[in-house]
Scaffold this active site. Structure first.
Site, PDB file in Angstrom:
ATOM      1  N   CYS A  29       0.846  -1.201   0.000  1.00 41.31           N
ATOM      2  CA  CYS A  29       0.000   0.000   0.000  1.00 41.31           C
ATOM      3  C   CYS A  29       0.879   1.248   0.000  1.00 41.31           C
ATOM      4  O   CYS A  29       1.597   1.510   0.968  1.00 41.31           O
ATOM      5  CB  CYS A  29      -0.927  -0.077   1.205  1.00 41.31           C
ATOM      6  SG  CYS A  29      -1.499   1.478   1.858  1.00 41.31           S
ATOM      7  N   CYS A  32       0.472   3.742   2.807  1.00 42.32           N
ATOM      8  CA  CYS A  32       0.922   3.164   4.089  1.00 42.32           C
ATOM      9  C   CYS A  32       2.424   3.330   4.218  1.00 42.32           C
ATOM     10  O   CYS A  32       2.944   3.604   5.300  1.00 42.32           O
ATOM     11  CB  CYS A  32       0.626   1.662   4.156  1.00 42.32           C
ATOM     12  SG  CYS A  32      -1.107   1.268   4.086  1.00 42.32           S
TER      13      CYS A  32
END
Lengths: 105, 319
Positions: A29, A32
């Protein structure tokens, strides 16, 4: 000191007292990975005040499911083990700091 | 702190501007909000020359390293205020740090567009998402709706197809406007039964059950109903220019809110240059390669503005 990684085995015990910030994330991600250094930075700033932790949803699927995480990064603030705040998407260091400070009062 | 140039924005345009500014010998700093900018949301960048497949984050990690190797620095501390006092720009960040410079290159990109319909905000993180790369794996064997018809939507659908059972692509237009490569990959999915197009259609509401997405309401019937059941709604409808910082300076923008620049990336305010997705040039293309090119040009123009002479031709090889 960077943020600690929690697993199913130690989650409840480590979060049962005080204020905890949990960052649900995964290596695939993008946002992230942008949030990662910010979370580590918070771990330093809030050392001895709050627990700043990460949960890799790839490895800890059960924890992600328990918290109903369907979108990452999701940051959850726990106070004495109870969820008191939640935010989805990378919202920046200031917002996370505000959450922590609010619940540390 | 005092610099020749302050670069606001840490995406491809801002980083490229810094690389060129550093090689011109201009002291500079990059002040960003998040690492890498919008491209960090791309699961795979397949058209950046020299690499035929790299994630947006990985691409920007290498670019960031390049910026730092050349002596500049990148800080993540969103800029709150940009002012111009006589010939000097003043930049204040949200943590209260202040910086000054002769010139500013602004490359703050875009802010993600939302549908602004009932159910959307309440269901973020509960089935509504704006990041395919982040959340696709949560939708294994599920039926999802993807809203949009551009590159992000089509490439997102291709990525999502590795997980989801079925993808409905809902688009207000009558044909996809993504790169033909992405369109043909999507069409392959559609003909394999994994994807279905619903064109000329808008979503009017996101429906929930037990605090989770259960479907969407369409503004016209599809297969005999205006309701379409799904467990996830991915929204990929582009962005609006992030021009908040320069609005108080009265910098000229166009009808769509993009900053107007000339071929030298000059804005209407002397000393302020702009590059990337926030400029009106980006209406032609919103790509890493063009954003970087505009960043490089902005650096060259900043050099000319500061030094009063044309920037030297950079050859890039020691002779």
């Amino acid at each position: 000191m960077s943020a600690i990684h929690l697993t199913k085995a130690d989650f409840d015990q480590k979060t049962e007292k005080g204020v905890t910030l949990v960052d649900f994330w995964a290596p695939w991600c993008g946002p992230c990975r942008m949030a990662g250094p910010v979370i580590d930075n918070l771990a330093v700033q809030f050392q001895n005040k709050a627990l700043v932790a990460k949960v890799n949803v790839d490895e800890q699927g059960e924890l992600a499911e328990k918290f109903g995480v369907m979108s990452i990064p999701t940051v959850v603030i726990l106070k004495d083990g109870q969820e008191v705040e939640r935010t989805t998407g990378f919202v920046g260091e200031d917002a996370y700091k505000e959450f922590l400070e609010k619940h540390l009062k | 702190m005092d610099y020749d140039v302050i670069i606001i924005g840490s995406g491809p345009a801002g980083c490229a501007a810094s690389i060129y500014a550093s090689r011109y010998g201009l002291s500079n700093i990059v002040i960003g909000k998040t690492q890498g900018g919008t491209i960090s949301y791309a699961h795979n960048v397949e058209n950046y020359p020299g690499s035929n497949g790299i994630s947006g984050v990985d691409l920007m990690i290498t670019v960031e390293k390049h910026v730092k190797d050349l002596g500049s620095q990148i800080i993540y501390d969103p800029v709150n205020k940009l002012e111009k006092v006589q010939d000097q720009f003043m930049v204040t960040t949200s943590s209260g740090k202040q910086f000054q410079s002769r010139a500013v290159i602004i490359a703050t990109g875009t802010e993600r567009k939302k549908l602004n319909i009932p159910g959307e905000q309440e269901l973020v993180g509960k089935g509504v998402t704006y990041c395919v790369t982040c959340d696709a794996p949560f939708y294994k064997d599920k039926t999802v709706v993807l809203v949009g018809g551009g590159d992000a939507a089509c490439s997102g659908a291709v990525h999502l197809s590795q997980f989801a059972k079925k993808i409905y692509l809902v688009y207000r237009g009558s044909s996809l406007r993504a790169e033909p490569t992405w369109v043909s990959q999507w069409q392959e999915l559609a003909s394999a039964g994994k994807g279905e197009e619903i064109f000329n259609t808008n979503i009017t509401k996101i429906i929930s059950e037990k605090d989770k997405v259960a479907g969407v309401e369409l503004d016209k019937e599809f297969n005999g109903s205006k309701n379409l059941a799904c467990e996830g709604v991915f929204i990929e409808i582009g962005g609006v220019p992030g021009t908040e910082l320069i609005r108080p300076l009265g910098v000229k923008d166009d009808d769509s809110g993009h900053v107007v620049v000339n071929q030298y990336m000059e804005t209407s305010l002397p000393g302020l240059f702009a590059a990337g997705d926030m400029t009106d040039q980006s209406k032609v293309m919103k790509q890493v390669i063009t954003a970087m090119a505009w960043g490089a040009i902005a650096a060259s123009s900043a050099y000319k503005y500061i030094k009063g002479s044309q920037a030297p031709q950079l050859i890039g090889v020691a002779r």
